[in-house]
Design a protein around this motif. Structure first.
Motif, PDB file in Angstrom:
ATOM      1  N   ARG A 240       0.853  -1.190   0.000  1.00 56.63           N
ATOM      2  CA  ARG A 240       0.000   0.000   0.000  1.00 56.63           C
ATOM      3  C   ARG A 240       0.890   1.242   0.000  1.00 56.63           C
ATOM      4  N   VAL A 241       0.477   2.225  -0.786  1.00 59.25           N
ATOM      5  CA  VAL A 241       1.189   3.502  -0.828  1.00 59.25           C
ATOM      6  C   VAL A 241       0.251   4.591  -0.327  1.00 59.25           C
ATOM      7  N   ASP A 242       0.676   5.317   0.716  1.00 55.88           N
ATOM      8  CA  ASP A 242      -0.062   6.476   1.219  1.00 55.88           C
ATOM      9  C   ASP A 242       0.490   7.734   0.584  1.00 55.88           C
ATOM     10  N   LEU A 243      -0.392   8.642   0.225  1.00 55.47           N
ATOM     11  CA  LEU A 243       0.021   9.904  -0.386  1.00 55.47           C
ATOM     12  C   LEU A 243      -0.562  11.059   0.415  1.00 55.47           C
ATOM     13  N   TYR A 244       0.324  11.881   0.981  1.00 54.37           N
ATOM     14  CA  TYR A 244      -0.061  13.073   1.724  1.00 54.37           C
ATOM     15  C   TYR A 244       0.314  14.293   0.886  1.00 54.37           C
ATOM     16  N   ILE A 245      -0.666  15.177   0.661  1.00 50.63           N
ATOM     17  CA  ILE A 245      -0.443  16.379  -0.145  1.00 50.63           C
ATOM     18  C   ILE A 245      -0.787  17.586   0.711  1.00 50.63           C
ATOM     19  N   LYS A 246       0.166  18.477   0.874  1.00 52.73           N
ATOM     20  CA  LYS A 246      -0.100  19.686   1.651  1.00 52.73           C
ATOM     21  C   LYS A 246       0.625  20.867   1.027  1.00 52.73           C
ATOM     22  N   THR A 258      -4.722  10.490   0.259  1.00 47.25           N
ATOM     23  CA  THR A 258      -5.301   9.355  -0.454  1.00 47.25           C
ATOM     24  C   THR A 258      -4.322   8.198  -0.348  1.00 47.25           C
ATOM     25  N   ASN A 259      -4.772   6.997  -0.623  1.00 45.57           N
ATOM     26  CA  ASN A 259      -3.854   5.860  -0.664  1.00 45.57           C
ATOM     27  C   ASN A 259      -4.323   4.868  -1.706  1.00 45.57           C
ATOM     28  N   LYS A 260      -3.435   3.948  -2.056  1.00 44.74           N
ATOM     29  CA  LYS A 260      -3.758   2.940  -3.064  1.00 44.74           C
ATOM     30  C   LYS A 260      -3.082   1.634  -2.667  1.00 44.74           C
ATOM     31  N   SER A 261      -3.885   0.579  -2.550  1.00 48.13           N
ATOM     32  CA  SER A 261      -3.353  -0.751  -2.271  1.00 48.13           C
ATOM     33  C   SER A 261      -3.239  -1.527  -3.582  1.00 48.13           C
ATOM     34  N   PHE A 262      -2.273  -2.437  -3.641  1.00 49.56           N
ATOM     35  CA  PHE A 262      -2.138  -3.299  -4.802  1.00 49.56           C
ATOM     36  C   PHE A 262      -1.893  -4.726  -4.321  1.00 49.56           C
ATOM     37  N   THR A 263      -2.347  -5.682  -5.092  1.00 45.61           N
ATOM     38  CA  THR A 263      -2.268  -7.085  -4.691  1.00 45.61           C
ATOM     39  C   THR A 263      -1.234  -7.866  -5.482  1.00 45.61           C
ATOM     40  N   GLN A 264      -0.669  -7.280  -6.537  1.00 42.57           N
ATOM     41  CA  GLN A 264       0.301  -8.004  -7.345  1.00 42.57           C
ATOM     42  C   GLN A 264       1.559  -8.302  -6.529  1.00 42.57           C
ATOM     43  N   THR A 265       2.125  -9.463  -6.750  1.00 43.20           N
ATOM     44  CA  THR A 265       3.418  -9.793  -6.155  1.00 43.20           C
ATOM     45  C   THR A 265       4.515  -9.174  -7.013  1.00 43.20           C
ATOM     46  N   VAL A 266       5.403  -8.427  -6.366  1.00 43.30           N
ATOM     47  CA  VAL A 266       6.488  -7.751  -7.068  1.00 43.30           C
ATOM     48  C   VAL A 266       7.753  -8.585  -6.901  1.00 43.30           C
ATOM     49  N   ALA A 267       8.278  -9.095  -7.998  1.00 43.39           N
ATOM     50  CA  ALA A 267       9.471  -9.936  -7.948  1.00 43.39           C
ATOM     51  C   ALA A 267      10.676  -9.125  -7.480  1.00 43.39           C
ATOM     52  N   ASN A 268      11.651  -9.814  -6.885  1.00 40.63           N
ATOM     53  CA  ASN A 268      12.860  -9.105  -6.461  1.00 40.63           C
ATOM     54  C   ASN A 268      13.572  -8.528  -7.683  1.00 40.63           C
ATOM     55  N   GLU A 273       4.101   0.292 -10.925  1.00 38.95           N
ATOM     56  CA  GLU A 273       3.605   1.666 -10.951  1.00 38.95           C
ATOM     57  C   GLU A 273       2.233   1.697 -10.286  1.00 38.95           C
ATOM     58  N   VAL A 274       2.104   2.525  -9.270  1.00 43.41           N
ATOM     59  CA  VAL A 274       0.869   2.647  -8.503  1.00 43.41           C
ATOM     60  C   VAL A 274       0.121   3.883  -8.978  1.00 43.41           C
ATOM     61  N   GLU A 275      -1.148   3.706  -9.343  1.00 42.75           N
ATOM     62  CA  GLU A 275      -1.964   4.816  -9.851  1.00 42.75           C
ATOM     63  C   GLU A 275      -3.038   5.164  -8.836  1.00 42.75           C
ATOM     64  N   PHE A 276      -3.086   6.425  -8.425  1.00 44.35           N
ATOM     65  CA  PHE A 276      -4.061   6.893  -7.452  1.00 44.35           C
ATOM     66  C   PHE A 276      -5.317   7.387  -8.157  1.00 44.35           C
ATOM     67  N   PRO A 277      -6.463   7.354  -7.464  1.00 41.78           N
ATOM     68  CA  PRO A 277      -7.686   7.903  -8.055  1.00 41.78           C
ATOM     69  C   PRO A 277      -7.496   9.392  -8.372  1.00 41.78           C
ATOM     70  N   PRO A 278      -8.224   9.918  -9.371  1.00 38.41           N
ATOM     71  CA  PRO A 278      -8.082  11.333  -9.735  1.00 38.41           C
ATOM     72  C   PRO A 278      -8.311  12.262  -8.540  1.00 38.41           C
ATOM     73  N   ILE A 279      -7.471  13.287  -8.434  1.00 41.03           N
ATOM     74  CA  ILE A 279      -7.510  14.236  -7.323  1.00 41.03           C
ATOM     75  C   ILE A 279      -7.822  15.627  -7.869  1.00 41.03           C
ATOM     76  N   MET A 280      -8.740  16.334  -7.206  1.00 40.97           N
ATOM     77  CA  MET A 280      -9.064  17.707  -7.583  1.00 40.97           C
ATOM     78  C   MET A 280      -8.278  18.649  -6.694  1.00 40.97           C
ATOM     79  N   PHE A 281      -7.466  19.494  -7.315  1.00 36.75           N
ATOM     80  CA  PHE A 281      -6.664  20.454  -6.560  1.00 36.75           C
ATOM     81  C   PHE A 281      -7.393  21.785  -6.477  1.00 36.75           C
ATOM     82  N   PRO A 282      -7.455  22.371  -5.281  1.00 35.60           N
ATOM     83  CA  PRO A 282      -8.320  23.536  -5.094  1.00 35.60           C
ATOM     84  C   PRO A 282      -7.801  24.834  -5.684  1.00 35.60           C
ATOM     85  N   LYS A 283      -6.465  25.007  -5.784  1.00 29.93           N
ATOM     86  CA  LYS A 283      -5.966  26.321  -6.213  1.00 29.93           C
ATOM     87  C   LYS A 283      -4.533  26.211  -6.699  1.00 29.93           C
TER      88      LYS A 283
END
Length: 417
Positions: A240-246, A258-268, A273-283
């Motif tokens: 899981r990747v957490d994304l903090y925007i400030k 926002t955060n995004k979990s993935f279930t794929q096994t990543v080989a050594n 590439e983790v894709e987050f849901p679309p984010i609306m930026f206020p300004k």
């Protein structure tokens, strides 16, 4: 001070020994360079195709395409450029061999095959524990060069000596499986470097891959992407990747998560590439993007966080104005009512708010309006050009004193006189 120097030296020496391949391994080699050879070895990340080549061009049919050279009786690949495969305790590995054999007639050959790994790194192969594969097989060789596929599986012991060590592959023409040392008539020995290691799991946040890690335009919701690397020697299931925007600007108020979990096994050694849901930026403002990869097996937290500072813009807000003009006069075009700082450039290379053109007829004037890097709008202003009217007047009239006359003027276009 003397004690400190002694400890430093011992640590350095220990690390040096850990990284080096042990020495003193016994010799193993064929004495004849005909018939048998090891064509290919595959183990984990290692694939070495050393080919199976004829003794001489004259000895073989021209159709086999073999070069005029000899097969190896012994080949040392411990200094090869490829990365050695990592063998971890209790892990099971597939070992695939291609054994080459040649003959001028269709003969039956018995091949003895053995593979050894020095697990305790003592410079020899202790039997039976360090013999990882072995078999005797009888094959029929057609005229020319042919290869037999041999597939094995072995499990690394739970107790190993961590570091570089030797794997030896031996193939002989025999009814018995060969030992790790000595000379024999026909066949080949190949030595490889492998690494004995402990199981380790480690994700690393690599980069922000979309939309742009410097700045981007955010008039509509934006999809954010980030890259995660598996930098250790074991596959890692999901994460899981957490994304903090400030806001990174003084007085900024943006605070998003926002955060995004993935279930794929990543080989050594692989990435995802983790894709987050679309984010609306206020300004419009400079923002801090903080990515944190989370997994319970992760053994190293120091590389879990990635921070990027990104300038977020909104598309330009402005109005364009033009005047209706007469032919042969200057056409004035203007950008106005712009609540945010803008950079703009007209097609005549002018960069001021108001510029002028001389247009022969009605048309459009282009302008590029920019809020920042990759935040540009191409626009145009319609300019209406009206032709000058043609005036027609009655011919001159000669009048006497006291007489009157009516003068008439007409135009070829609607208008006022």
């Amino acid at each position: 001070m003397r004690k400190f120097l002694t400890i430093s030296f011992l640590l350095g020496f220990s690390q040096y020994v850990f990284c080096q391949l042990p020495t003193g391994y016994p010799v193993s080699s064929a004495t004849n360079n005909d018939d048998e050879c090891i064509h290919e070895v595959q183990l984990a990340t290692l694939t070495n195709n050393s080919s199976c080549i004829g003794a001489s061009a004259a000895a073989w049919p021209a159709s086999n395409g073999l070069p005029a050279s000899n097969p190896n009786m012994y080949a040392n690949y411990t200094s090869a450029a490829w990365s050695p495969p990592v063998l971890t305790p209790s892990a099971t590995f597939a070992l695939d061999l291609k054994v080459g054999y040649e003959a001028t007639n269709a003969w039956d050959f018995s091949h003895g095959i053995s593979v050894f790994i020095d697990y305790n790194r003592n410079g020899t192969f202790d039997l039976p524990g360090e013999k990882v594969a072995g078999t005797t097989t009888q094959v029929t060789a057609p005229i020319g060069c042919n290869f037999a596929n041999r597939n094995y599986s072995f499990t690394v012991p739970t107790t190993i000596s961590v570091g570089q060590t030797l794997m030896r592959v031996v193939v002989i023409e025999s009814n018995a499986t060969p030992g790790p040392s000595g000379t024999y008539g026909w066949g080949e020995t190949e030595d490889y470097l492998v690494f004995l290691g402990k199981k380790k799991w480690d994700y690393s946040m690599a980069s922000m891959t979309a939309p742009d890690s410097i700045s981007f335009c955010a008039q509509e919701p934006v999809t954010i992407k980030a890259k995660v690397n598996n930098v250790e020697n074991q596959p890692i299931p999901g994460g899981r990747v957490d994304l903090y925007i400030k806001s990174a600007s003084a007085g900024g108020t943006t605070n998003l998560f926002t955060n995004k979990s993935f279930t794929q096994t990543v080989a050594n050694g692989a990435s995802i590439e983790v894709e987050f849901p679309p984010i609306m930026f206020p300004k419009d403002e400079l923002l801090e993007f903080k990515y944190i990869i989370t997994h319970p097996l992760d053994s190293n937290k120091s590389n879990d966080t990635l921070v990027k500072y990104v300038q977020v813009y909104k598309n330009p807000v402005y109005k364009l104005k033009s005047d209706t003009v007469c032919a042969d006069s200057f056409s004035t075009v203007m950008i106005y009512d712009k609540p945010l700082p803008l950079f703009h450039k007209w097609t005549n290379e002018s960069i001021v708010d108001t510029t002028t053109y001389v247009l022969p007829s009605s048309g459009k004037v282009g302008i590029q309006v920019t809020r920042g890097w990759k935040c540009t709008v191409i626009d145009s202003v319609p300019v209406i050009v009206k032709p000058l009217p043609r005036l027609t007047m009655a011919r001159d009239t000669v009048l006497c004193n006291g007489q009157s006359v009516t003068l008439a003027v007409s135009m070829d276009l609607p208008g006022f006189v």
